[in-house]
Scaffold this motif. Structure first.
Motif, mmCIF file in Angstrom:
data_model
loop_
_atom_site.group_PDB
_atom_site.id
_atom_site.type_symbol
_atom_site.label_atom_id
_atom_site.label_comp_id
_atom_site.label_asym_id
_atom_site.label_seq_id
_atom_site.Cartn_x
_atom_site.Cartn_y
_atom_site.Cartn_z
ATOM 1 N N ASN A 163 75.437 9.364 16.820
ATOM 2 C CA ASN A 163 76.449 10.176 16.789
ATOM 3 C C ASN A 163 76.513 11.518 15.622
ATOM 4 O O ASN A 163 76.137 11.084 14.438
ATOM 5 N N PHE A 164 76.817 12.584 15.863
ATOM 6 C CA PHE A 164 76.733 13.417 15.001
ATOM 7 C C PHE A 164 77.762 14.771 15.208
ATOM 8 O O PHE A 164 78.204 14.829 16.308
ATOM 9 N N THR A 165 78.202 15.557 14.177
ATOM 10 C CA THR A 165 78.970 16.646 14.505
ATOM 11 C C THR A 165 77.938 18.037 14.516
ATOM 12 O O THR A 165 77.112 18.089 13.514
ATOM 13 N N PHE A 166 78.508 18.797 15.355
ATOM 14 C CA PHE A 166 77.620 20.100 15.534
ATOM 15 C C PHE A 166 78.441 20.982 15.307
ATOM 16 O O PHE A 166 79.466 21.638 15.929
ATOM 17 N N LEU A 167 77.955 22.059 14.121
ATOM 18 C CA LEU A 167 78.867 23.016 13.871
ATOM 19 C C LEU A 167 78.228 24.211 14.086
ATOM 20 O O LEU A 167 76.978 24.608 13.774
#
Length: 376
Positions: free
Chosen positions: A101-105
């Motif tokens: 799981n990761f945050t995509f900016l």
């Protein structure tokens, strides 16, 4: 599963929509981060690639045309949630659920925009856990392939050093990318021209109008709906009967909405809303007047607006109704209110009569002129 991601300054979502679809088809990307979408609002469904959803921020300048803008295109089989940001930068973020799981900016900054290092630090303060940053900041730095620094590049380089972020660029020179992009666009343009020539080669003066209009509708994106000719039923037998197909689909959708398909928390939440007593609010004065019976004044106003002298099936002309005494208009108003309240229209009102009369011509005019006698 390998999650393929790409970032692209599309420079106009609608202008390069075909190239976008081709990019997805040939490379099987699951998430596409776009900059300079130039969208005033979310695009219609027909402009969103199949099996994808779009999430973005539309930044409109004071001019008539939309400028800038960032967006994500995410495949339907990728689970994500938008992350709310409070920043002066043009940026959006999503939380992606995958093996990691990761945050995509996704960020865009035009050549005229300026930012400070603390703006970037503030942006990533909303993120917990793994982070992937992409975008077009118009920042130049040799550490990601630019030939020299500019002010934004120096800020970005310092920000990366202070946050221990890793650069994933392969340091390919920008001219190489532009040359490859130009070749790609030329190939797309050639393919479009060849496809249009193939699509229209059968059109000639003998082409049936139905075939011609079908091609026109395809060019406009108005494709015919695909009908379901047969379906497999619950007992593993198939049917082609339209009524049975509809009932089979209805039973399937009904089962999908039953409580056993949802969590206990959702079922409790649903039941609370179902059991809420609906409050009936009183009608406004205008609505009450519309729902009420016709008045004599309304009947007089309607009769006054009527024109024409020809009577109907009952041989009663409008002039007679206009000059009825008060008692007669009261009875007529009662009749209309009865029809309005009971929804019952007299059967005689459905009848009409056609009167055919022969036109009388002067004796010196031939009723069958030779100029008409030979016309087919």
């Amino acid at each position: 599963m390998v999650l393929k991601i790409v970032q692209w300054n599309i420079n106009g979502y609608h202008n390069n929509n075909n190239e976008l679809r081709l990019l997805i088809k040939e490379n099987n990307y699951k998430i596409i981060a776009l900059q300079e979408t130039h969208l005033k609002e979310s695009p219609p469904t027909r402009y969103v690639p199949k099996n994808f959803s779009i999430y973005g921020y539309n930044d409109i300048s004071t001019e008539e045309n939309a400028k800038r803008g960032v967006a994500f295109l995410v495949a339907d089989n990728i689970e994500f949630t938008p992350l709310e940001l409070h920043t002066s930068l043009l940026a959006i973020a999503i939380k992606v659920k995958s093996q990691i799981n990761f945050t995509f900016l996704n960020i865009y900054s035009s050549p005229d925009d300026q930012f400070a290092e603390h703006d970037l630090h503030e942006l990533i303060s909303y993120v917990n856990g793994p982070l992937l940053i992409v975008g077009d900041l118009n920042a130049w730095s040799p550490i990601w392939g630019s030939p020299r620094f500019n002010s934004k590049g120096k800020i970005g380089t310092k920000f990366i050093e202070n946050t221990n972020l890793l650069i994933l660029n392969d340091k390919s020179p920008i001219p190489k990318y532009k040359r490859a992009n130009a070749i790609f666009k030329r190939e797309v343009k050639t393919s479009k021209r060849d496809a249009f020539a193939t699509f229209t080669k059968d059109i000639n003066c003998n082409t049936p109008s139905k075939v011609l209009w079908n091609k026109v509708n395809v060019l406009h994106g108005n494709r015919p709906h695909n009908l379901i000719h047969s379906i497999e039923k619950e007992n593993n037998s198939s049917t082609s009967d339209p009524l049975e197909i509809g009932n089979t689909l209805a039973r399937a959708w009904s089962n999908y909405s039953k409580n056993f398909n949802f969590s206990e928390q959702f079922v409790e939440h649903k039941n609370r809303f179902i059991n809420v007593i609906n409050v009936v609010y009183p009608l406004s004065k205008t609505s009450s007047a519309m729902e009420g019976n016709f008045s004599i004044q309304e009947l007089d106003g309607c009769l006054a607006s009527l024109k024409g002298k020809s009577p109907g099936q009952d041989n009663i002309p409008y002039e007679l109704l206009k000059h009825l005494p008060f008692v007669g208009k009261s009875k007529l108003c009662e009749l209309y209110n009865h029809i309005f309240n009971t929804h019952t229209i007299p059967q005689q009102w459905y009848l009409y009569r056609n009167l055919i009369s022969r036109k009388v011509l002067p004796k010196d005019i031939d009723p069958y002129p030779s100029s008409l006698a030979y016309q087919k």
